[in-house]
Design a protein around this motif. Structure first.
Motif, PDB file in Angstrom:
ATOM      1  N   ARG A  50       0.812  -1.213   0.000  1.00 22.70           N
ATOM      2  CA  ARG A  50       0.000   0.000   0.000  1.00 22.70           C
ATOM      3  C   ARG A  50       0.851   1.272   0.000  1.00 22.70           C
ATOM      4  O   ARG A  50       0.329   2.348  -0.292  1.00 22.70           O
ATOM      5  CB  ARG A  50      -0.930   0.015   1.215  1.00 22.70           C
ATOM      6  CG  ARG A  50      -1.958  -1.112   1.193  1.00 22.70           C
ATOM      7  CD  ARG A  50      -2.683  -1.232   2.523  1.00 22.70           C
ATOM      8  NE  ARG A  50      -3.580  -2.364   2.550  1.00 22.70           N
ATOM      9  CZ  ARG A  50      -4.871  -2.299   2.244  1.00 22.70           C
ATOM     10  NH1 ARG A  50      -5.410  -1.147   1.905  1.00 22.70           N
ATOM     11  NH2 ARG A  50      -5.637  -3.379   2.294  1.00 22.70           N
TER      12      ARG A  50
ATOM     13  N   ARG B 224      -3.746  -7.503   3.044  1.00 25.62           N
ATOM     14  CA  ARG B 224      -4.252  -7.273   4.402  1.00 25.62           C
ATOM     15  C   ARG B 224      -4.295  -5.783   4.737  1.00 25.62           C
ATOM     16  O   ARG B 224      -3.425  -5.018   4.327  1.00 25.62           O
ATOM     17  CB  ARG B 224      -3.384  -8.009   5.427  1.00 25.62           C
ATOM     18  CG  ARG B 224      -1.954  -7.523   5.496  1.00 25.62           C
ATOM     19  CD  ARG B 224      -1.072  -8.463   6.325  1.00 25.62           C
ATOM     20  NE  ARG B 224       0.305  -7.992   6.395  1.00 25.62           N
ATOM     21  CZ  ARG B 224       1.211  -8.182   5.456  1.00 25.62           C
ATOM     22  NH1 ARG B 224       0.877  -8.825   4.352  1.00 25.62           N
ATOM     23  NH2 ARG B 224       2.443  -7.733   5.597  1.00 25.62           N
ATOM     24  N   PRO B 225      -5.307  -5.365   5.499  1.00 25.94           N
ATOM     25  CA  PRO B 225      -5.439  -3.950   5.860  1.00 25.94           C
ATOM     26  C   PRO B 225      -4.276  -3.486   6.719  1.00 25.94           C
ATOM     27  O   PRO B 225      -3.812  -4.204   7.614  1.00 25.94           O
ATOM     28  CB  PRO B 225      -6.752  -3.898   6.643  1.00 25.94           C
ATOM     29  CG  PRO B 225      -7.477  -5.150   6.273  1.00 25.94           C
ATOM     30  CD  PRO B 225      -6.424  -6.170   6.005  1.00 25.94           C
ATOM     31  N   ALA B 226      -3.823  -2.278   6.469  1.00 28.09           N
ATOM     32  CA  ALA B 226      -2.658  -1.766   7.191  1.00 28.09           C
ATOM     33  C   ALA B 226      -3.007  -1.346   8.609  1.00 28.09           C
ATOM     34  O   ALA B 226      -2.201  -1.482   9.526  1.00 28.09           O
ATOM     35  CB  ALA B 226      -2.058  -0.591   6.424  1.00 28.09           C
TER      36      ALA B 226
ATOM     37  N   LEU C 258      -5.538  -2.398  10.610  1.00 26.67           N
ATOM     38  CA  LEU C 258      -6.305  -3.340  11.406  1.00 26.67           C
ATOM     39  C   LEU C 258      -5.457  -4.551  11.749  1.00 26.67           C
ATOM     40  O   LEU C 258      -4.555  -4.931  11.003  1.00 26.67           O
ATOM     41  CB  LEU C 258      -7.555  -3.795  10.645  1.00 26.67           C
ATOM     42  CG  LEU C 258      -8.604  -2.709  10.353  1.00 26.67           C
ATOM     43  CD1 LEU C 258      -9.699  -3.276   9.466  1.00 26.67           C
ATOM     44  CD2 LEU C 258      -9.189  -2.166  11.645  1.00 26.67           C
TER      45      LEU C 258
ATOM     46  N   LEU D 133      -7.133  -9.987   3.793  1.00 26.73           N
ATOM     47  CA  LEU D 133      -8.323  -9.257   3.361  1.00 26.73           C
ATOM     48  C   LEU D 133      -9.085 -10.083   2.340  1.00 26.73           C
ATOM     49  O   LEU D 133      -8.502 -10.606   1.386  1.00 26.73           O
ATOM     50  CB  LEU D 133      -7.927  -7.924   2.737  1.00 26.73           C
ATOM     51  CG  LEU D 133      -9.062  -7.081   2.154  1.00 26.73           C
ATOM     52  CD1 LEU D 133      -9.849  -6.409   3.277  1.00 26.73           C
ATOM     53  CD2 LEU D 133      -8.515  -6.029   1.192  1.00 26.73           C
TER      54      LEU D 133
ATOM     55  N   VAL E 135     -10.245  -9.921   7.625  1.00 29.27           N
ATOM     56  CA  VAL E 135     -11.155  -8.790   7.475  1.00 29.27           C
ATOM     57  C   VAL E 135     -11.783  -8.918   6.094  1.00 29.27           C
ATOM     58  O   VAL E 135     -11.090  -9.177   5.106  1.00 29.27           O
ATOM     59  CB  VAL E 135     -10.423  -7.441   7.610  1.00 29.27           C
ATOM     60  CG1 VAL E 135     -11.302  -6.290   7.121  1.00 29.27           C
ATOM     61  CG2 VAL E 135     -10.014  -7.211   9.053  1.00 29.27           C
TER      62      VAL E 135
ATOM     63  N   VAL F  91     -14.306  -7.159   3.097  1.00 29.19           N
ATOM     64  CA  VAL F  91     -14.799  -5.873   2.596  1.00 29.19           C
ATOM     65  C   VAL F  91     -15.722  -6.142   1.418  1.00 29.19           C
ATOM     66  O   VAL F  91     -15.429  -6.980   0.567  1.00 29.19           O
ATOM     67  CB  VAL F  91     -13.639  -4.934   2.194  1.00 29.19           C
ATOM     68  CG1 VAL F  91     -12.816  -5.531   1.068  1.00 29.19           C
ATOM     69  CG2 VAL F  91     -14.158  -3.561   1.810  1.00 29.19           C
TER      70      VAL F  91
ATOM     71  N   ARG G 175     -16.684  -2.830   5.821  1.00 26.77           N
ATOM     72  CA  ARG G 175     -15.689  -3.769   6.365  1.00 26.77           C
ATOM     73  C   ARG G 175     -16.261  -4.554   7.537  1.00 26.77           C
ATOM     74  O   ARG G 175     -17.065  -4.042   8.319  1.00 26.77           O
ATOM     75  CB  ARG G 175     -14.428  -3.021   6.787  1.00 26.77           C
ATOM     76  CG  ARG G 175     -13.694  -2.396   5.621  1.00 26.77           C
ATOM     77  CD  ARG G 175     -12.259  -2.019   5.959  1.00 26.77           C
ATOM     78  NE  ARG G 175     -12.161  -0.985   6.969  1.00 26.77           N
ATOM     79  CZ  ARG G 175     -11.019  -0.395   7.316  1.00 26.77           C
ATOM     80  NH1 ARG G 175      -9.891  -0.756   6.732  1.00 26.77           N
ATOM     81  NH2 ARG G 175     -10.999   0.548   8.230  1.00 26.77           N
TER      82      ARG G 175
ATOM     83  N   GLY H 107     -13.793   1.033   3.355  1.00 28.84           N
ATOM     84  CA  GLY H 107     -12.709   0.261   2.754  1.00 28.84           C
ATOM     85  C   GLY H 107     -12.754   0.222   1.249  1.00 28.84           C
ATOM     86  O   GLY H 107     -12.493  -0.825   0.644  1.00 28.84           O
TER      87      GLY H 107
ATOM     88  N   ASP I 284      -9.512  -0.773  -0.019  1.00 31.13           N
ATOM     89  CA  ASP I 284      -9.319  -2.201   0.258  1.00 31.13           C
ATOM     90  C   ASP I 284      -9.964  -3.050  -0.829  1.00 31.13           C
ATOM     91  O   ASP I 284      -9.386  -4.042  -1.300  1.00 31.13           O
ATOM     92  CB  ASP I 284      -9.937  -2.566   1.609  1.00 31.13           C
ATOM     93  CG  ASP I 284      -9.175  -2.001   2.786  1.00 31.13           C
ATOM     94  OD1 ASP I 284      -7.985  -1.682   2.618  1.00 31.13           O
ATOM     95  OD2 ASP I 284      -9.754  -1.884   3.875  1.00 31.13           O
TER      96      ASP I 284
END
Length: 317
Positions: free
Chosen positions: A58, A89-91, A93, A98, A118, A120, A126, A156, A159
């Motif tokens: 990201r 993967r979310p930065a 959380l 993801l 997670v 989305v 999310r 998100g 995401d």
């Protein structure tokens, strides 16, 4: 826009292909299907050795390209592990991966993995996701299982775009391999004392499949560029990429199976495993028609911006 991956990312992908080959190549997915609980041990250590989880997909454009090359390498061997989902993967959380899910009946190929997910949706909602096993054998499910979702705060949209793009790179790797296998097959099989590759009809079919695959590769590179350079257009570009990927996969696997004949559906054929384990990427979160509908709803009468929609070019990040 420069349509080539940076040399470091391209080399990273080649090294990943070699590393997965050394770890088992085509037998990885065969072993995982027989013992789904071993998925993590079969693939994750190889990825960790490659430094996969240290990639900042990201924050750094070249590392996003490296992640895409890694997904493509995983697809080459139909690696039985959600590589793209973990890389996305979310930065912000506490999660291991993801999953992009549909609004109804959410599911993902995460059966047998003890990881924190997670989810989305395409509208940016999310949720925390927990796999709900239903006892279906891996051979039938391709590791897909239902998900129980608990909504969490935060939007998100970014995401969703990233979570759509990286799995297409996995599918692209599968299409690369399917065509390589098919070219090799028609080069050694004979009919009327001539290799199948000498027949014009066979050449036309292979050419059609290669056009689809090459076109998808170009769109996949554009989608990577869009994620970093034009984030406002990234979700539309990601949906357009997915739609093109589903159409390309249909053509490539149709040609590959036609030219392999019945052998292509046997476990002795690597094509059979590629085809079977391409199903989760091709069906989730949405199939072709639903993807087309979401893209049309998102872009409306305006359509896609395209490479030069604002009159300005760009360089591949």
């Amino acid at each position: 826009m420069n349509t080539e991956l940076v040399p470091e990312a391209a080399e990273y992908g080649r090294q990943a292909v070699r590393a997965l080959a050394a770890a088992g190549a085509d037998t990885l997915v065969q072993q995982a299907e027989g013992e789904p609980a071993r998925r993590e041990k079969l693939v994750a250590p190889v990825l960790a050795e490659l430094g996969a989880w240290e990639l900042d997909v990201r924050g750094a454009a070249d590392e996003l390209q490296a992640a895409a090359a890694l997904c493509r390498a995983a697809g080459h061997w139909a690696a039985p592990y959600p590589v793209a989902e973990r890389l996305a993967r979310p930065a912000a959380l506490d999660a291991d991966g993801l999953l992009v899910v549909a609004d109804t009946a959410p599911a993902a190929p995460v059966a047998g993995l003890d990881l924190r997910w997670v989810a989305v949706s395409l509208d940016g909602t999310r949720s925390r996701a927990v796999a709900v096993p239903d006892g279906t054998a891996a051979r039938e499910s391709a590791f897909v299982t239902g998900l129980a979702l608990t909504r969490i705060d935060g939007a998100g949209a970014a995401d969703a775009a990233l979570g759509l793009v990286l799995p297409v790179w996995t599918l692209l790797g599968m299409l690369d391999r399917a065509l390589d296998l098919t070219r090799a097959h028609v080069g050694v099989r004979t009919q009327f004392d001539r290799p199948l590759s000498a027949f014009q009809g066979v050449r036309f079919q292979l050419a059609d499949a290669e056009v689809e695959r090459a076109g998808l590769e170009m769109l996949a590179k554009h989608a990577l560029w869009s994620l970093s350079a034009t984030p406002a257009d990234a979700l539309a570009d990601a949906l357009a990429l997915r739609l093109a990927a589903l159409e390309a996969a249909r053509t490539v696997f149709r040609v590959a199976h036609q030219l392999h004949g019945a052998f292509g559906f046997c476990d002795e054929a690597a094509l059979s495993w590629l085809s079977r384990y391409s199903r989760p990427v091709r069906r989730l979160p949405l199939g072709r028609s639903a993807t087309q509908d979401r893209l049309a709803a998102l872009t409306g009468r305006q359509g896609l911006s395209g490479l030069y929609g604002d009159g300005n070019g760009g360089d591949f990040p």
